[in-house]
Design an enzyme around this catalytic site. Structure first.
Site, PDB file in Angstrom:
ATOM      1  N   ASP A   1      -2.634  10.391   3.768  1.00  0.00           N
ATOM      2  CA  ASP A   1      -4.203  10.178   3.589  1.00  0.00           C
ATOM      3  C   ASP A   1      -4.760  11.042   4.580  1.00  0.00           C
ATOM      4  OD1 ASP A   1      -6.457   8.827   3.899  1.00  0.00           O
ATOM      5  OD2 ASP A   1      -5.927   7.431   5.161  1.00  0.00           O
TER       6      ASP A   1
ATOM      7  N   ARG B   1      -7.754  -0.439   1.164  1.00  0.00           N
ATOM      8  CA  ARG B   1      -8.318  -1.784   0.451  1.00  0.00           C
ATOM      9  C   ARG B   1      -8.684  -1.344  -0.612  1.00  0.00           C
ATOM     10  NH1 ARG B   1     -12.398  -2.059   5.267  1.00  0.00           N
ATOM     11  NH2 ARG B   1     -10.448  -0.998   6.385  1.00  0.00           N
TER      12      ARG B   1
ATOM     13  N   LYS C   1      -9.956  13.281   8.564  1.00  0.00           N
ATOM     14  CA  LYS C   1      -9.156  12.727   9.618  1.00  0.00           C
ATOM     15  C   LYS C   1      -9.071  13.865  10.542  1.00  0.00           C
ATOM     16  CE  LYS C   1      -6.485   8.909   7.896  1.00  0.00           C
ATOM     17  NZ  LYS C   1      -6.954   7.645   8.841  1.00  0.00           N
TER      18      LYS C   1
ATOM     19  N   ASP D   1     -12.154   6.876   4.233  1.00  0.00           N
ATOM     20  CA  ASP D   1     -10.980   6.742   4.733  1.00  0.00           C
ATOM     21  C   ASP D   1     -10.675   5.223   5.216  1.00  0.00           C
ATOM     22  OD1 ASP D   1      -8.880   7.412   6.506  1.00  0.00           O
ATOM     23  OD2 ASP D   1      -9.649   7.557   8.326  1.00  0.00           O
TER      24      ASP D   1
ATOM     25  N   LYS E   1       0.799  -1.165   0.136  1.00  0.00           N
ATOM     26  CA  LYS E   1      -0.047  -0.117  -0.151  1.00  0.00           C
ATOM     27  C   LYS E   1       0.880   1.248  -0.033  1.00  0.00           C
ATOM     28  CE  LYS E   1      -3.062   2.567   2.989  1.00  0.00           C
ATOM     29  NZ  LYS E   1      -3.789   2.422   4.576  1.00  0.00           N
TER      30      LYS E   1
ATOM     31  N   ASP F   1       1.428   6.231   5.915  1.00  0.00           N
ATOM     32  CA  ASP F   1       0.484   5.391   5.153  1.00  0.00           C
ATOM     33  C   ASP F   1       0.929   4.814   3.734  1.00  0.00           C
ATOM     34  OD1 ASP F   1      -2.079   4.123   5.760  1.00  0.00           O
ATOM     35  OD2 ASP F   1      -3.138   5.698   4.453  1.00  0.00           O
TER      36      ASP F   1
ATOM     37  N   GLU G   1      -9.577   3.489   2.497  1.00  0.00           N
ATOM     38  CA  GLU G   1      -9.150   3.753   0.991  1.00  0.00           C
ATOM     39  C   GLU G   1      -8.043   2.706   0.640  1.00  0.00           C
ATOM     40  OE1 GLU G   1      -5.711   5.169   2.699  1.00  0.00           O
ATOM     41  OE2 GLU G   1      -7.668   5.672   3.373  1.00  0.00           O
TER      42      GLU G   1
END
Length: 491
Positions: free
Chosen positions: A269, A350, A276, A346, A264, A287, A348
């Site tokens: 993010d 996956r 967030k 959030d 990933k 992230d 995202e």
């Protein structure tokens, strides 16, 4: 402080070096080399121990100067803790403490003799390669965005660390893993205004171009649109930094099926429309640590020239927000053809991973592993010590758990039972991208499992293990050690 490594079997009391590093247990038992130096100095170390200057407590150290009968001007005595509890973790801690203790000392060459210590269920080669990894990790300093004077101060000092022993294979593997870990940490620690998807792609392409046998292909937005990567591109819509799909290849195994790692690569993010808040968002440059970890593993594999085929795929995307950003309730179509209802923007990671995992199928993997800072739920469950592992394949789980234990980069298996799959049901699409409040790490793994059917696949959630918490926290480079050892075990 930077390190370079070599092996050394010279007699410790006469070796030409700035410092000899030895150990002492909490019960005042000296390490073998400490005993040798104690005898050479007429019992000086024993005398200092008797009067309480050397306790042997884990985390302590003392720098002794000009011992009679010892050529080296300094002897660093490192506390090892209780002898009957001295295992892999204590060994790694002792090596790290030794290196940190030398940070401000006028030392350019040191002999580390802790590699002679018996470590339960480990051999001499392990002692050496783990000493290299632990020492390099302790010596790491972030300097990329420091001012000139501070950067110069932090980068000053090259120490040649001579490790007592003769296991060259341990040294070679240790150096390769250490380089991979450092590469991953360097990427993970960069600020998001520098480490954009384009930067990540350019950096990895440069590595491949400068290492024979490695290749790199970069897919841009138009390429991904042609492939139908609707989930990945939905996440990317709100950012001015356009996405890239990075594909690294190492062909060391002829015609054999490749091992494929997917990481990933969310370079920052914001959470998107589900924005967030402070108390979490400031750490979201990490992230992309899953992407950094698989790139670091690729670096290690290339450095040691593993005789297997390895493909690394990193979907590099920024999850930002503007008027074009994707929304909760959107229904998007993934590369697999499955439709996904967005319950939370959030969640995202996956979404970019599911398209990358579908893309990976074309390589007919021997095994497929994804690595991601995927869920806060995994961090709540396991803290920062363990990586979360999910797979339907018991043999693959055992391989990864064994590799992690070997290099002390450990994982813990969580279930992927069918009972959790129903939490992802959607009225409006084939699957919902969140599973509710409970079991969030597991339902995220269940989501990914729907895009890896027929694959020998495992998911590693590194939300806790990828970085240290707080203002001074940094990327750890995990699980480069676990993954590299797993690949070594496949050779």
């Amino acid at each position: 402080m930077a390190l370079q490594f070599q092996l050394n079997q010279t007699t410790p009391q006469t070796v030409t070096t700035d410092c000899v590093i030895v150990g002492i247990y909490a019960d005042k038992t000296l390490s073998p080399t400490a005993k040798t130096l104690d005898a050479a100095s007429g019992g000086r170390i024993t005398a200092l121990t008797a009067r309480g200057d050397l306790t042997g407590k884990s985390g302590t150290s003392a720098l002794l100067h000009d011992l009679n009968g010892v050529t080296a001007p300094r002897v660093l005595v490192v506390g090892l803790g209780e002898a009957d509890k001295f295992g892999a973790g204590q060994y790694i801690k002792a090596v790290g403490n030794a290196v940190r203790a030398l940070k401000d000392a006028p030392v350019t060459h040191a002999l580390l003799t802790l590699s002679e210590l018996p470590v339960k269920d480990r051999n001499a080669a392990w002692n050496i390669h783990q000493a290299v990894i632990a020492a390099d990790h302790a010596a790491y300093r972030y300097t990329a965005t420091l001012g000139t004077s501070r950067k110069k101060a932090e980068e000053s000092g090259l120490i040649t660390l001579a490790i007592h022993g003769q296991e060259t294979s341990g040294l070679t593997l240790g150096q390769a893993i250490a380089e991979g870990v450092e590469y991953a940490r360097a990427l993970g620690n960069l600020p998001p205004n520098i480490c954009t998807p384009a930067y990540l792609a350019e950096t990895t392409a440069h590595f491949a171009a400068t290492h024979p046998g490695a290749t790199c292909e970069i897919l841009d937005e138009s390429n991904m649109e042609a492939l139908g990567m609707g989930a990945l591109l939905a996440v990317a819509r709100g950012s001015a930094n356009r996405p890239r799909l990075i594909v690294l290849k190492w062909n060391g195994g002829g015609d054999a099926r490749p091992y494929v790692l997917v990481g990933k690569g969310i370079t920052f993010d914001t959470g998107g429309v589900n924005l967030k808040t402070q108390g979490g968002i400031e750490e979201m440059k990490y992230d992309m640590c899953g992407g950094a970890a698989v790139i670091g593993t690729f670096v290690a594999a290339v450095k040691v020239r593993l005789p297997l085929n390895l493909i690394v795929i990193v979907p590099a995307v920024e999850n930002a927000i503007d008027g074009n950003a994707y929304r909760p309730s959107d229904v998007i179509t993934s590369m697999s053809g499955k439709t996904i209802e967005v319950g939370n923007t959030d969640a995202e990671g996956r979404l970019i991973l599911c398209d990358a995992l579908t893309y990976a199928e074309r390589f007919k993997p021997e095994a497929l592993i994804d690595v991601a800072t995927l869920t806060g739920a995994c961090m709540i469950a396991l803290g920062r010590a363990a990586t979360g592992l999910m797979t339907h394949h018991d043999d693959l789980a055992n391989e990864l758990l064994t590799a992690g234990e070997h290099v002390h980069d450990r994982a813990w298996r969580l279930p992927l039972w069918d009972e959790y799959q129903g939490l992802l049901d959607s009225t409006f699409a084939d699957v919902y991208n969140i599973g509710g409040r409970w079991g969030g790490a597991i339902t995220a793994g269940c989501f990914l499992s729907r895009f890896t059917e027929g694959q020998r696949w495992a998911h590693l959630d590194i939300a806790g293990s990828a970085s240290n918490e707080g203002k001074r926290g940094m990327a750890t480079g995990r699980p480069v050690g676990l993954l590299t050892q797993w690949l070594v075990d496949r050779c």
